[in-house]
Every structure is written in structure tokens, then in C-alpha cells.
Scaffold this motif. Sequence first.
Motif, short mmCIF file in Angstrom:
data_model
loop_
_atom_site.label_atom_id
_atom_site.label_comp_id
_atom_site.label_asym_id
_atom_site.label_seq_id
_atom_site.Cartn_x
_atom_site.Cartn_y
_atom_site.Cartn_z
N GLN A 172 5.89 -6.34 -5.38
CA GLN A 172 5.94 -6.60 -4.45
C GLN A 172 5.05 -7.10 -4.19
O GLN A 172 4.02 -8.08 -3.04
CB GLN A 172 6.10 -5.38 -2.78
N SER A 173 4.19 -7.86 -4.99
CA SER A 173 2.46 -8.29 -5.60
C SER A 173 2.77 -9.07 -6.10
O SER A 173 3.71 -10.05 -7.48
CB SER A 173 1.78 -6.53 -6.34
N PRO A 174 2.33 -10.45 -6.16
CA PRO A 174 1.94 -12.26 -6.44
C PRO A 174 1.59 -11.97 -7.59
O PRO A 174 1.14 -11.05 -8.31
CB PRO A 174 1.39 -12.60 -5.18
N MET A 198 -5.89 -12.11 -7.12
CA MET A 198 -7.17 -11.56 -7.10
C MET A 198 -7.42 -12.94 -6.15
O MET A 198 -9.22 -12.35 -5.83
CB MET A 198 -7.60 -12.56 -8.23
N ARG A 199 -6.98 -14.16 -5.32
CA ARG A 199 -7.06 -14.61 -4.11
C ARG A 199 -7.08 -13.72 -2.95
O ARG A 199 -8.27 -13.92 -2.26
CB ARG A 199 -6.70 -15.85 -3.70
N VAL A 200 -6.65 -13.11 -3.11
CA VAL A 200 -5.79 -12.50 -1.85
C VAL A 200 -7.30 -11.30 -1.78
O VAL A 200 -8.34 -10.96 -0.44
CB VAL A 200 -5.16 -11.18 -1.58
N VAL A 234 0.77 -1.19 -0.19
CA VAL A 234 0.08 -0.34 0.07
C VAL A 234 0.39 1.18 -0.39
O VAL A 234 1.99 1.52 0.56
CB VAL A 234 -0.95 -0.32 1.66
N GLY A 235 0.59 2.00 -0.87
CA GLY A 235 1.55 3.27 -0.83
C GLY A 235 1.94 3.56 -2.74
O GLY A 235 0.81 2.83 -3.44
N PRO A 236 3.19 3.72 -2.47
CA PRO A 236 4.08 4.35 -4.01
C PRO A 236 4.11 2.96 -4.83
O PRO A 236 4.33 1.65 -4.61
CB PRO A 236 5.27 4.73 -3.52
N PRO A 237 3.55 2.98 -6.54
CA PRO A 237 4.02 2.11 -7.03
C PRO A 237 5.34 1.09 -6.58
O PRO A 237 6.49 1.97 -6.44
CB PRO A 237 4.64 2.34 -7.93
N ALA A 238 5.31 -0.49 -6.54
CA ALA A 238 5.98 -1.39 -6.06
C ALA A 238 5.80 -2.41 -6.86
O ALA A 238 5.41 -3.24 -6.09
CB ALA A 238 6.12 -1.53 -4.49
N PRO A 239 6.28 -2.72 -7.64
CA PRO A 239 5.98 -3.43 -9.14
C PRO A 239 6.59 -5.35 -8.68
O PRO A 239 6.16 -6.08 -8.98
CB PRO A 239 6.89 -3.15 -10.11
N ALA A 281 13.68 -2.74 -13.38
CA ALA A 281 14.92 -3.83 -14.12
C ALA A 281 14.31 -4.39 -14.82
O ALA A 281 15.01 -5.76 -15.86
CB ALA A 281 15.99 -3.67 -13.27
N ARG A 282 13.50 -5.56 -14.20
CA ARG A 282 12.75 -6.81 -14.87
C ARG A 282 11.32 -6.84 -14.57
O ARG A 282 10.27 -6.22 -13.68
CB ARG A 282 13.24 -8.08 -13.82
N PRO A 283 10.36 -7.75 -15.25
CA PRO A 283 9.41 -7.85 -15.60
C PRO A 283 8.50 -8.02 -14.01
O PRO A 283 9.07 -9.03 -13.49
CB PRO A 283 8.69 -8.43 -16.81
N PRO A 284 7.62 -7.28 -13.76
CA PRO A 284 6.45 -7.75 -13.00
C PRO A 284 6.17 -9.01 -12.79
O PRO A 284 5.85 -9.86 -13.46
CB PRO A 284 6.24 -6.41 -12.68
N ALA A 285 5.76 -9.68 -11.43
CA ALA A 285 4.73 -11.06 -11.46
C ALA A 285 3.17 -10.39 -11.78
O ALA A 285 2.20 -11.04 -11.93
CB ALA A 285 5.29 -11.61 -10.17
N PHE A 286 3.12 -9.31 -11.62
CA PHE A 286 1.87 -8.60 -11.02
C PHE A 286 2.17 -7.54 -12.43
O PHE A 286 2.39 -6.83 -12.13
CB PHE A 286 1.29 -8.56 -10.34
#
Length: 219
Positions: A10-12, A18-20, A3-8, A102-107
Motif C-alpha cells: 500500500q505504500s509508494p 519521502m516526498r509525502v 496507518v495500522g498493521p503492516p501493509a507492504p 507474495a511479491r516484493p513491495p514498492a517500499f
Amino acid sequence: MPVGPPAPQQSPAPDEWMRVVGSVPLAAQPGARWLYNTGAQVLGVLVARAAGRPLPELLAERLLDPLGMVDTGFHVPPDRLGRFGRQWLGADVYDEVDGQWARPPAFPDAASGLVSTVADLHAFATSLRAAPQADMLTAQGGAHDEEGREGWGLGIGVLLADLPDGRHAGSYGWDGGLGSTWWTDPVTDTVAILLTTDAWTSPQPTPVFTDFWTAAFAR
């Protein structure tokens, strides 16, 4: 989830995300209240599922490539990191050049996290000039800001009144959480874009933003 600034980083992945989200009780009945950000995140997942393709591929095919937005994406390729800036939160470093982007995010987050350039954002803004933006909230008695000066269109902010910084009612655009601002003012027929590496200060904008808007729109 962050929660807060974008953090690509840190998300699953989308299914777990979607489950969460699906386990959290509704804040209001559907259609009764507008909630910024989360709806766009869910929409990105649903669009990708409906198309049967990852959101980055779909976005590139349907929007970025046709508009010539060659430097926009969810991460910065290694050969372009030399053009990417360190991200700041005031005097503190938020993210290094070779950090989260610097790398693709999981989400792939449809609400935030895209990297872009002034030229690419201008191409996007220009594509919307033939599609007038209308506020979608006032009919429900809502507004995006407490003063009731800003509404929300189809995924974009819409001003409901003239502002002291020079922007006029009917202007549309958005301010990014990590220091970007873009607004199109149909009254002056002006598209104004400013990208910085210093995070947006909410709820009040940084002085450079207000000075920029005044220089661009006050006429």
C-alpha cells in the motif's frame, strides 16, 4: 500511506514516500521528542541512498547472509509460499498466503514488514548477545510505554523494570504487529521467540503472549 498493521503493497516507492513524509509538519523539534516507527522508515531510505543500493540487497549482504538468515526478507518467494501462513486479525482474515507478502513491495519498510522464521530470528538474537542494549530515552525524560517500564535502545525495546509476566529489567526485544514476539533476558540467559499468525492486540498483549513469557522467563 497506510496507518495500522503492516501493509507492504500500500505504500509508494521510496522517493514518493519521502516526498509525502517531508510535506508533513514536524510534531516536535528534532531531539525534543521520540516518535516510534517513522524514524526507522526514514532511516531505511537514507541508508539505501547512502549505499546507492536497494535496501533489500543491502540488508541481505550486510546482515541476513552473514548470519545465515536464509528465510528472512521483504516478501516470500513462490517456492516458499507453502510454508507461509494466512494472517489473521482475530476471527477475520487480514491477508492470504498469496497476498501482500507474495511479491516484493514498492517500499521496503525498515520499520516493519519483514518475513522470517524462528531459526532466523534466533540467529539474529544470538548475534546481539555480545552487544548489551541500553535505553536511550530516559535521558530525554521519555519512555516507550505510559507506565515507564519500557525504553528504547538502538532500534529495539529495552525493559526498565521487572514485569509480572517474568521478564526482567535489562531484557530487550520486540513484539511484531502481526503476532510475533522475541525477547532476550540476560538475567536468565534466555532467548525466547514465538511466531503466530494472529495479530498482536495493542496496547494489551494476547493471553498466549503473556503465558509464553511467563513460561520462558519466570524463574
